[in-house]
Write a protein that holds these residues in place. Sequence first.
Motif, PDB file in Angstrom:
ATOM      1  N   PRO A  97     -13.243   6.029 -93.833  1.00  0.00           N
ATOM      2  CA  PRO A  97     -13.536   7.093 -93.556  1.00  0.00           C
ATOM      3  C   PRO A  97     -14.280   7.993 -94.574  1.00  0.00           C
ATOM      4  CG  PRO A  97     -11.253   6.934 -92.828  1.00  0.00           C
ATOM      5  CD  PRO A  97     -11.822   5.766 -93.816  1.00  0.00           C
ATOM      6  N   ALA A  98     -15.455   8.660 -94.304  1.00  0.00           N
ATOM      7  CA  ALA A  98     -16.265   9.290 -95.121  1.00  0.00           C
ATOM      8  C   ALA A  98     -15.758  10.601 -95.717  1.00  0.00           C
ATOM      9  CB  ALA A  98     -17.648   9.881 -94.541  1.00  0.00           C
ATOM     10  N   ASN A  99     -14.401  11.123 -95.118  1.00  0.00           N
ATOM     11  CA  ASN A  99     -14.076  12.587 -95.719  1.00  0.00           C
ATOM     12  C   ASN A  99     -12.748  12.207 -96.694  1.00  0.00           C
ATOM     13  OD1 ASN A  99     -12.521  10.921 -93.470  1.00  0.00           O
ATOM     14  ND2 ASN A  99     -10.730  12.763 -93.748  1.00  0.00           N
ATOM     15  N   LEU A 100     -12.448  10.785 -96.983  1.00  0.00           N
ATOM     16  CA  LEU A 100     -11.662  10.830 -97.911  1.00  0.00           C
ATOM     17  C   LEU A 100     -12.367  10.880 -99.300  1.00  0.00           C
ATOM     18  CD1 LEU A 100      -9.827   7.411 -96.883  1.00  0.00           C
ATOM     19  CD2 LEU A 100      -9.083   9.759 -96.637  1.00  0.00           C
ATOM     20  N   PRO A 101     -11.522  11.390-100.381  1.00  0.00           N
ATOM     21  CA  PRO A 101     -12.094  11.710-101.630  1.00  0.00           C
ATOM     22  C   PRO A 101     -12.598  10.505-102.456  1.00  0.00           C
ATOM     23  CG  PRO A 101      -9.937  12.625-101.321  1.00  0.00           C
ATOM     24  CD  PRO A 101     -10.259  11.935-100.233  1.00  0.00           C
ATOM     25  N   ARG A 102     -13.318  10.523-103.004  1.00  0.00           N
ATOM     26  CA  ARG A 102     -13.787   9.187-103.566  1.00  0.00           C
ATOM     27  C   ARG A 102     -13.933   9.498-105.272  1.00  0.00           C
ATOM     28  NH1 ARG A 102     -15.003   8.165 -98.899  1.00  0.00           N
ATOM     29  NH2 ARG A 102     -15.675   6.013 -97.964  1.00  0.00           N
ATOM     30  N   ARG A 103     -13.792   8.244-105.836  1.00  0.00           N
ATOM     31  CA  ARG A 103     -13.867   8.339-107.515  1.00  0.00           C
ATOM     32  C   ARG A 103     -14.651   7.144-107.671  1.00  0.00           C
ATOM     33  NH1 ARG A 103     -10.300   5.849-111.373  1.00  0.00           N
ATOM     34  NH2 ARG A 103      -9.088   5.250-109.759  1.00  0.00           N
ATOM     35  N   LEU A 120     -33.322  -4.431-120.935  1.00  0.00           N
ATOM     36  CA  LEU A 120     -33.281  -4.631-119.785  1.00  0.00           C
ATOM     37  C   LEU A 120     -33.755  -3.207-118.852  1.00  0.00           C
ATOM     38  CD1 LEU A 120     -29.585  -6.316-119.815  1.00  0.00           C
ATOM     39  CD2 LEU A 120     -31.892  -7.390-119.652  1.00  0.00           C
ATOM     40  N   GLU A 121     -33.990  -3.340-117.611  1.00  0.00           N
ATOM     41  CA  GLU A 121     -34.098  -2.340-116.807  1.00  0.00           C
ATOM     42  C   GLU A 121     -33.191  -2.203-115.755  1.00  0.00           C
ATOM     43  OE1 GLU A 121     -38.385  -2.011-115.728  1.00  0.00           O
ATOM     44  OE2 GLU A 121     -39.030  -2.196-117.906  1.00  0.00           O
ATOM     45  N   ARG A 122     -32.718  -1.270-115.244  1.00  0.00           N
ATOM     46  CA  ARG A 122     -31.985  -1.199-114.119  1.00  0.00           C
ATOM     47  C   ARG A 122     -32.746  -1.459-112.848  1.00  0.00           C
ATOM     48  NH1 ARG A 122     -28.068   1.890-111.260  1.00  0.00           N
ATOM     49  NH2 ARG A 122     -25.937   1.301-111.676  1.00  0.00           N
ATOM     50  N   ILE A 123     -32.465  -2.238-111.921  1.00  0.00           N
ATOM     51  CA  ILE A 123     -33.375  -2.375-110.897  1.00  0.00           C
ATOM     52  C   ILE A 123     -32.196  -1.987-109.491  1.00  0.00           C
ATOM     53  CG2 ILE A 123     -34.865  -4.111-111.757  1.00  0.00           C
ATOM     54  CD1 ILE A 123     -33.000  -6.246-110.134  1.00  0.00           C
ATOM     55  N   GLY A 124     -31.033  -1.795-109.618  1.00  0.00           N
ATOM     56  CA  GLY A 124     -30.374  -1.552-108.505  1.00  0.00           C
ATOM     57  C   GLY A 124     -28.845  -1.656-108.765  1.00  0.00           C
ATOM     58  N   GLU A 125     -28.190  -1.801-107.629  1.00  0.00           N
ATOM     59  CA  GLU A 125     -26.663  -1.752-107.802  1.00  0.00           C
ATOM     60  C   GLU A 125     -25.865  -2.473-106.648  1.00  0.00           C
ATOM     61  OE1 GLU A 125     -25.795   2.216-108.793  1.00  0.00           O
ATOM     62  OE2 GLU A 125     -25.486   2.741-106.662  1.00  0.00           O
ATOM     63  N   ASP A 126     -24.783  -2.571-106.846  1.00  0.00           N
ATOM     64  CA  ASP A 126     -24.163  -3.163-105.659  1.00  0.00           C
ATOM     65  C   ASP A 126     -22.666  -2.306-105.592  1.00  0.00           C
ATOM     66  OD1 ASP A 126     -25.484  -5.204-104.647  1.00  0.00           O
ATOM     67  OD2 ASP A 126     -24.685  -6.598-106.106  1.00  0.00           O
ATOM     68  N   VAL A 127     -22.358  -1.926-104.385  1.00  0.00           N
ATOM     69  CA  VAL A 127     -21.310  -0.882-104.320  1.00  0.00           C
ATOM     70  C   VAL A 127     -20.100  -1.432-103.312  1.00  0.00           C
ATOM     71  CG1 VAL A 127     -20.391   1.609-103.750  1.00  0.00           C
ATOM     72  CG2 VAL A 127     -22.700   1.073-104.749  1.00  0.00           C
ATOM     73  N   SER A 128     -18.771  -1.372-103.981  1.00  0.00           N
ATOM     74  CA  SER A 128     -17.559  -1.936-103.042  1.00  0.00           C
ATOM     75  C   SER A 128     -16.844  -0.862-103.028  1.00  0.00           C
ATOM     76  CB  SER A 128     -17.059  -3.330-103.678  1.00  0.00           C
ATOM     77  OG  SER A 128     -16.694  -2.950-104.954  1.00  0.00           O
ATOM     78  N   GLU A 129     -15.993  -0.737-101.984  1.00  0.00           N
ATOM     79  CA  GLU A 129     -15.196   0.405-101.744  1.00  0.00           C
ATOM     80  C   GLU A 129     -13.570   0.002-101.638  1.00  0.00           C
ATOM     81  OE1 GLU A 129     -17.686   4.271-100.438  1.00  0.00           O
ATOM     82  OE2 GLU A 129     -16.196   3.138 -99.195  1.00  0.00           O
ATOM     83  N   LYS A 130     -12.779   0.468-102.568  1.00  0.00           N
ATOM     84  CA  LYS A 130     -10.963  -0.134-102.314  1.00  0.00           C
ATOM     85  C   LYS A 130     -10.528   1.181-102.029  1.00  0.00           C
ATOM     86  CE  LYS A 130     -11.503  -4.335-105.139  1.00  0.00           C
ATOM     87  NZ  LYS A 130     -11.307  -5.234-103.774  1.00  0.00           N
ATOM     88  N   LEU A 131      -9.418   0.831-101.201  1.00  0.00           N
ATOM     89  CA  LEU A 131      -8.594   1.881-100.682  1.00  0.00           C
ATOM     90  C   LEU A 131      -7.304   1.980-101.645  1.00  0.00           C
ATOM     91  CD1 LEU A 131      -8.300   4.214 -98.435  1.00  0.00           C
ATOM     92  CD2 LEU A 131      -6.709   2.342 -97.179  1.00  0.00           C
ATOM     93  N   ASP A 132      -7.295   3.330-102.320  1.00  0.00           N
ATOM     94  CA  ASP A 132      -6.087   3.744-103.043  1.00  0.00           C
ATOM     95  C   ASP A 132      -5.183   4.714-102.479  1.00  0.00           C
ATOM     96  OD1 ASP A 132      -4.704   3.454-105.346  1.00  0.00           O
ATOM     97  OD2 ASP A 132      -5.761   4.907-106.575  1.00  0.00           O
ATOM     98  N   PRO A 135       1.335   9.020-103.469  1.00  0.00           N
ATOM     99  CA  PRO A 135       1.935   9.626-102.518  1.00  0.00           C
ATOM    100  C   PRO A 135       1.567  10.937-101.603  1.00  0.00           C
ATOM    101  CG  PRO A 135       3.279   8.853-104.279  1.00  0.00           C
ATOM    102  CD  PRO A 135       1.935   8.619-104.844  1.00  0.00           C
ATOM    103  N   GLY A 136       1.290  10.456-100.394  1.00  0.00           N
ATOM    104  CA  GLY A 136       0.709  11.583 -99.596  1.00  0.00           C
ATOM    105  C   GLY A 136      -0.974  11.623 -99.607  1.00  0.00           C
ATOM    106  N   VAL A 137      -1.424  11.121-100.295  1.00  0.00           N
ATOM    107  CA  VAL A 137      -2.822  11.279-100.680  1.00  0.00           C
ATOM    108  C   VAL A 137      -3.653   9.876-100.513  1.00  0.00           C
ATOM    109  CG1 VAL A 137      -4.700  12.374-101.841  1.00  0.00           C
ATOM    110  CG2 VAL A 137      -2.493  13.448-101.675  1.00  0.00           C
ATOM    111  N   PHE A 138      -4.509   9.902 -99.681  1.00  0.00           N
ATOM    112  CA  PHE A 138      -5.637   8.614 -99.934  1.00  0.00           C
ATOM    113  C   PHE A 138      -6.982   8.974-100.625  1.00  0.00           C
ATOM    114  CE2 PHE A 138      -3.576   6.798 -95.895  1.00  0.00           C
ATOM    115  CZ  PHE A 138      -3.220   5.412 -96.567  1.00  0.00           C
ATOM    116  N   THR A 139      -7.382   8.331-101.506  1.00  0.00           N
ATOM    117  CA  THR A 139      -8.486   8.248-102.255  1.00  0.00           C
ATOM    118  C   THR A 139      -9.378   7.060-102.133  1.00  0.00           C
ATOM    119  OG1 THR A 139      -7.658   7.756-104.271  1.00  0.00           O
ATOM    120  CG2 THR A 139      -7.626  10.009-103.801  1.00  0.00           C
TER     121      THR A 139
END
Length: 506
Positions: A97-103, A120-132, A135-139
Amino acid sequence: MVQSLMGQVQTSKLEIQRRDHEIAFKQAAIDKLTHEMAVLKRLKFAAKSEAFTAEQKSLLDETIDADLAALERELEQIAPAKTAPHDKQQPKRQVLPANLPRREIHHEPLSATCACGCRLERIGEDVSEKLDYQPGVFTVERHVRGKWVCARCETLIQAPVAPHIIDKGIPTAGLLAQVLVAKYLDHLPLYRQEAIFGRAGLAIPRSTLGAWVGQCGVQLQPLVDALKREMLQARVLHADETSVAMLKPGNGKTHRAYLWSYCTTAYSALRAVVFDFAEGRGGQHARAFLGLTGEHGWCGTLVCDDFSGYKACFELGVTEAGCLAHARRKFHELWANHGSPVGEQALKFFGELYDIERDVAALAAEERKRIRQERSRKVADALHQWLTAQRQKVPEGSATARAIDYSLKRWQALTRYIDDGDLPADNNRVENQIRPIALGRSNWLFAGSLRAGQRAAAVMSLVNSARLNGHEPHAYLKDILERLPTQPASRIDELLPHRWQPAATS
């Protein structure tokens, strides 16, 4: 020359036989696990819902989900790696869910200079998300892995994906630790955790939670095995057992299984408790745990009650130490229920023995032994003489006679602690470890399978041993789940509760 060739042929034949034997063994294990998976899938997808209550059905389903995930993990470890067909459609993971805080956690090369010397030159990135979960709060942790390229030699550099206890899974070690601690320490079934997570903003299906539990159980088992090996090096152990209902899914009924508990004494430098789940209460389970079925079994002193299942252990080299608290309890029941003068007087004797134990608790073993022999022996001899005299005055079969007989028949085991400063006077330490299981029984209702019971015993061994060593169970479990994927098997002992040191934070 001919003899040399014949020798090579013979060596090749032996190597082929060894490989054939290894292949046959692995195939038998694969067939066994595959059959078990088929049975579980049939139970899950073909069982009639009316065979169970709604709550029972929920608990059974979460157990099957965990068992299936554990079996899949075990099959992966046994079977050779197989590449997935290119045309096979991979399941798509649900977007968090997009509404969860992200770090965001950035992973970049240590140097922006290529091996050839160019920048080196930065040409992009890969992003993966993990659910943390706190107690009482998802991020959500966003792991951003930048892509860097050298324009001259076209070398692409990117930080590798960090290894995880569940490969390509979305939960962090913190969330997995929360699920395990809540289930096995706080006695919250997965269907209740699903509701709790729902109130926090994301209702994780119990089938998903079950799969996580099953995979974690397989990964943690080597750590529990190492803990058991170290505990069996102790000279003195406590032992006790308590009943747990185990479901027989075929007929929707339960039968009585047992959770056996073994732990070190309060005088031991090692603080550890290991639970062992078994389908019955037969003494063979205790003998198997202590390794008495082999040539080099444990041969220390076992502090236990008068349960007959331990008797065979004493015939195989184990020394018996009785529980003074059990003997005292018989007389306390006489006094509390009937105001028995015999019970009251016996309690005074036991009180004197326990007063001495409080005085020597913090002393070294040799000093403890000296004081016990000097003070406790006199009290114990007086108690024995008094019990023998009282036994002549009470009728056979009475409650008083049974209480006295319990002590007199086990007198040597009950007083063995007086001549050994490493022995405790009673078995209360292990009883305190097993007592919370009574709370768990009212929440679990039953163990869904033998595998589920063994998984519960393994996780409870780790979290309760962590508590014995003064660690916060969630912090301990989270840290070892983060470190296990990269921990060499030869250094697995470093993660045991009595050796664990939190990972240094940068």
